[in-house]
Design a protein around this motif. Sequence first.
Motif, PDB file in Angstrom:
ATOM      1  N   GLU A 263      47.007  33.759  50.136  1.00 42.65           N
ATOM      2  CA  GLU A 263      46.642  32.718  50.659  1.00 42.65           C
ATOM      3  C   GLU A 263      47.162  31.445  49.908  1.00 42.65           C
ATOM      4  OE1 GLU A 263      42.693  32.454  51.783  1.00 42.65           O
ATOM      5  OE2 GLU A 263      41.798  32.276  49.631  1.00 42.65           O
ATOM      6  N   SER A 297      43.271  34.139  55.915  1.00 40.54           N
ATOM      7  CA  SER A 297      43.368  32.773  56.319  1.00 40.54           C
ATOM      8  C   SER A 297      44.741  32.427  56.715  1.00 40.54           C
ATOM      9  CB  SER A 297      42.644  31.857  55.055  1.00 40.54           C
ATOM     10  OG  SER A 297      43.517  32.590  54.018  1.00 40.54           O
ATOM     11  N   ASP A 399      41.110  40.742  52.669  1.00 40.91           N
ATOM     12  CA  ASP A 399      40.102  39.549  52.398  1.00 40.91           C
ATOM     13  C   ASP A 399      40.310  39.106  50.904  1.00 40.91           C
ATOM     14  OD1 ASP A 399      39.081  38.814  55.036  1.00 40.91           O
ATOM     15  OD2 ASP A 399      38.202  40.797  54.913  1.00 40.91           O
TER      16      ASP A 399
END
Length: 484
Positions: A263, A297, A399
Amino acid sequence: MDTSSAATLYIDGHWSTADSGATFDVTDPSSGKVIGRAADAGAAETERAIAAAAEAFPHWRAQNAYTRATALVRVHELMLERAEELAQLMSLEQGKPLRAARSEVLYGADFLMWFAEEAKRVYGSTIPSPRSNQRLTILRQPVGVVAGITPWNYPVSMITRKVAPAVAAGCTILVKPAEQTPLCAQAVVEIFDEAELPPGVVNLITTSQPAEVGDALLRSRAVRKLTFTGSTEVGKMLAGRATATMKRVSLELGGHAPFIVFEDSDVEHAAKGAALVKFLNTGQACISPNRIYVQRSVIDRFVDVLTDRARRLRPGGGLDESATIGPLIDASALAKMERQVADATQKGARVMTGGERLRGDGLANGYFFAPTVLTEISPAMSIYQEETFGPIAPVIVFDTEDEVVAMANDTDYGLASYVYTNDLARAVRVSEALRFGIVGINDINPTAAAAPFGGTGESGLGREGGAQGIDEYLDVKLVGHVLA
């Protein structure tokens, strides 16, 4: 070159047809049209080529490094002169767009110049002896006759990546190209012929009977080294059988490359990079990313850009200057794409774009598959477990850093991997943790003639290119000398 001729065998400095006169058709994968014929050789022609290489070896190994280097420089110059001709032939025979074919020819030429220089860097050494009247010296000498089996996906550069270090080291070599691309191999070997390397140093056997030719290479005790680029399944078989005569073996096999996007990266840049390397050569590259992991995200933003880039690709024949993606190599490759998409969608994957064979706009007779993006991928799907070797981009959510490293390493393959992050500490941690021979950090092309190329696990043995590339063609000899 005359693609209508079937005199594609090059043995002991002479071009010839197969003993039986047998030939096989060479087709354009974008149209299915026959573009030429190649000699369909068997065991007898292969054995003659081996004998020619064995006879040429003592003379060639005796040449000094500067002589061998000069020969490779001459080949390099001729290849650059014929670059456009080679690229045009490659686009016609293999299907890749002309721009990509031109790049490959230059990449292939790089190996000639690189190993011309490496020929002069084959150093020995001395070892301090525990005895005052003894001297220990290490020599590095050519292994002997080499059999090089090359693939169809990079039909020029994969030949020079094997022939150049072999010739530089003082070996002689027999090349057996893939049956899909014998004309490119012929064109490359014609350049070695024009450069006037001694007869028998470089030999070429074309065939539609790879098993028969392979049997002759494997059982020959004169062949001391086997170098192969291709599938893991075939590579394992060759390596196993090579032990009967204790041949040196180097293998560049399949890949199942992870492409990891964190991210903190420039997500749009990462998505554009993923599209470039995923759809490179229609996905028919061993370094092509097979599993694209994106942190949760930023996954929506990444998928939007990747999908847009995939939709912009224009399919067409290799000689179509406007085409940006070419056909698959054959019907079996096309069938694999259809099977993997069907399996994935049946198990819950979502098709963002593509997912089907292309038949419109003059594409119906070729092996075209739409550039495809899949999301909601799970480990139960075959595309998660298998190498795709085609234009399908499966996107997988993750994640945490530890989670994605574990997922990336959960494979028997270990060739290329990619990481996009702007966190320097993370880049170091992840690149060290990934069990792959190549890691690109914000880099989709971590390759060059000057860099070692190869993998771990079922992606192969040994390295091609770089300073390490010539080592694969050299034996180490210890000389102990007692002084009087």
